[in-house]
Design an enzyme around this catalytic site. Structure first.
Site, PDB file in Angstrom:
ATOM      1  N   PRO A  10       0.797  -1.220   0.000  1.00 41.19           N
ATOM      2  CA  PRO A  10       0.000   0.000   0.000  1.00 41.19           C
ATOM      3  C   PRO A  10       0.838   1.283   0.000  1.00 41.19           C
ATOM      4  CG  PRO A  10      -0.839  -1.536   1.623  1.00 41.19           C
ATOM      5  CD  PRO A  10       0.437  -2.117   1.092  1.00 41.19           C
ATOM      6  N   ASN A  11       0.416   2.206  -0.809  1.00 39.63           N
ATOM      7  CA  ASN A  11       0.981   3.554  -0.920  1.00 39.63           C
ATOM      8  C   ASN A  11       2.344   3.618  -1.604  1.00 39.63           C
ATOM      9  OD1 ASN A  11      -1.221   4.882   0.440  1.00 39.63           O
ATOM     10  ND2 ASN A  11      -0.428   3.967   2.319  1.00 39.63           N
ATOM     11  N   ARG A  18       4.942  11.051  -1.297  1.00 38.16           N
ATOM     12  CA  ARG A  18       4.419  10.777   0.044  1.00 38.16           C
ATOM     13  C   ARG A  18       5.552  10.773   1.054  1.00 38.16           C
ATOM     14  NH1 ARG A  18       4.017   5.705   2.508  1.00 38.16           N
ATOM     15  NH2 ARG A  18       2.717   5.778   4.350  1.00 38.16           N
ATOM     16  N   TYR A  23      10.676   8.550   2.941  1.00 35.76           N
ATOM     17  CA  TYR A  23      10.776   7.609   1.827  1.00 35.76           C
ATOM     18  C   TYR A  23      11.579   8.122   0.638  1.00 35.76           C
ATOM     19  CZ  TYR A  23       7.102   5.573   4.631  1.00 35.76           C
ATOM     20  OH  TYR A  23       6.385   5.062   5.672  1.00 35.76           O
ATOM     21  N   ASN A  75       8.162  -5.172  -0.490  1.00 37.42           N
ATOM     22  CA  ASN A  75       8.021  -4.108   0.491  1.00 37.42           C
ATOM     23  C   ASN A  75       6.547  -4.142   0.869  1.00 37.42           C
ATOM     24  OD1 ASN A  75       7.632  -1.790   1.971  1.00 37.42           O
ATOM     25  ND2 ASN A  75       9.055  -0.577   0.755  1.00 37.42           N
ATOM     26  N   ALA A  78       2.234  -1.137   4.670  1.00 38.71           N
ATOM     27  CA  ALA A  78       1.277  -1.232   5.780  1.00 38.71           C
ATOM     28  C   ALA A  78       0.772  -2.642   6.046  1.00 38.71           C
ATOM     29  CB  ALA A  78       0.100  -0.293   5.520  1.00 38.71           C
ATOM     30  N   ASP A  88       0.060 -16.007   6.266  1.00 39.06           N
ATOM     31  CA  ASP A  88      -0.276 -17.413   6.017  1.00 39.06           C
ATOM     32  C   ASP A  88       0.061 -17.810   4.582  1.00 39.06           C
ATOM     33  OD1 ASP A  88      -1.123 -17.675   8.605  1.00 39.06           O
ATOM     34  OD2 ASP A  88      -3.264 -17.527   8.132  1.00 39.06           O
ATOM     35  N   GLU A  99      12.195  -9.516   2.619  1.00 36.03           N
ATOM     36  CA  GLU A  99      11.410  -8.319   2.940  1.00 36.03           C
ATOM     37  C   GLU A  99      12.325  -7.095   2.897  1.00 36.03           C
ATOM     38  OE1 GLU A  99       8.772  -6.734   6.704  1.00 36.03           O
ATOM     39  OE2 GLU A  99       8.587  -8.836   6.103  1.00 36.03           O
ATOM     40  N   HIS A 101      12.433  -2.643   3.229  1.00 33.50           N
ATOM     41  CA  HIS A 101      11.781  -1.390   3.634  1.00 33.50           C
ATOM     42  C   HIS A 101      12.755  -0.249   3.362  1.00 33.50           C
ATOM     43  CE1 HIS A 101       8.389  -3.312   5.644  1.00 33.50           C
ATOM     44  NE2 HIS A 101       9.267  -4.220   6.041  1.00 33.50           N
ATOM     45  N   ILE A 102      12.229   0.838   2.849  1.00 34.44           N
ATOM     46  CA  ILE A 102      13.043   2.013   2.559  1.00 34.44           C
ATOM     47  C   ILE A 102      13.578   2.619   3.853  1.00 34.44           C
ATOM     48  CG2 ILE A 102      12.944   4.384   1.677  1.00 34.44           C
ATOM     49  CD1 ILE A 102      10.962   3.318  -0.457  1.00 34.44           C
ATOM     50  N   SER A 103      12.716   2.735   4.847  1.00 37.18           N
ATOM     51  CA  SER A 103      13.127   3.301   6.131  1.00 37.18           C
ATOM     52  C   SER A 103      13.525   2.179   7.084  1.00 37.18           C
ATOM     53  CB  SER A 103      11.986   4.122   6.740  1.00 37.18           C
ATOM     54  OG  SER A 103      10.917   3.268   7.121  1.00 37.18           O
ATOM     55  N   ARG A 108      11.975   3.163  13.864  1.00 43.30           N
ATOM     56  CA  ARG A 108      10.709   3.878  13.976  1.00 43.30           C
ATOM     57  C   ARG A 108       9.735   3.175  14.926  1.00 43.30           C
ATOM     58  NH1 ARG A 108       8.621   4.074   8.194  1.00 43.30           N
ATOM     59  NH2 ARG A 108       6.962   5.318   9.109  1.00 43.30           N
TER      60      ARG A 108
END
Length: 161
Positions: A10-11, A18, A23, A75, A78, A88, A99, A101-103, A108
């Site tokens: 999402p996003n 954003r 990001y 990524n 959310a 699952d 997995e 993630h940018i941040s 955080r």
């Protein structure tokens, strides 16, 4: 040729617009172009898929099984908060998952409920996290193939004797 699926949660299609302080300013289109160039350079097939809904992500992963995808980089954005159905699914599919993630989500105060299904997680390196994740997955896949090649060579040697 190795086939990798990259799923953007999402996003992520709104990258560059954003919260650029978290990001970055690289747009989704710019990132896609860089990722596809990486795939060409390293000779693997890359399918990039964006979704804002968990059900659509799940459907895409099951379709990837039928497509004989070798591995997944995602990524989950959310989805990390309440993506139990996605978790699952990740447990059920036969390919490894990295997995990204940018941040730095740990910094955080965020914990991913999906991370336990991953062979590894890369966070906090901006858009470089994707390239590090892809390289790690390619290395992981090569390591999984090496013992199979050695076993085939050993069996072939016995047949020749």
């Amino acid at each position: 040729m190795t086939k990798i699926l990259l799923v953007q949660g999402p996003n992520m299609s709104y990258l560059g617009r954003r919260q650029p302080e978290i990001y970055g300013r690289t747009s989704a289109a710019e990132l896609d172009a860089m990722l596809l160039a990486h795939a060409r350079e390293h000779r693997y097939a890359l399918d990039i898929f964006y979704t804002h809904t968990e059900g659509t992500a799940i459907e895409r992963l099951y379709r990837a099984v039928d497509e004989k995808i070798d591995g997944l980089v995602m990524n989950p954005a959310a989805f990390i908060f309440a993506g139990y159905a996605l978790r699952d699914t990740l447990r059920a599919v036969p390919f490894p998952y990295v997995e990204v993630h940018i941040s730095n989500i740990e910094q955080r105060g965020i914990r991913s409920i999906l991370a336990e299904t991953a062979v590894g997680m890369i966070t906090g390196f901006g858009v470089r996290s994707y390239f590090l994740g892809l390289d790690a997955l390619l290395d992981h896949l090569a390591g999984r193939r090496a013992p199979r090649r050695a076993a085939r060579a050993k069996r072939a040697g016995r047949r020749a004797a």
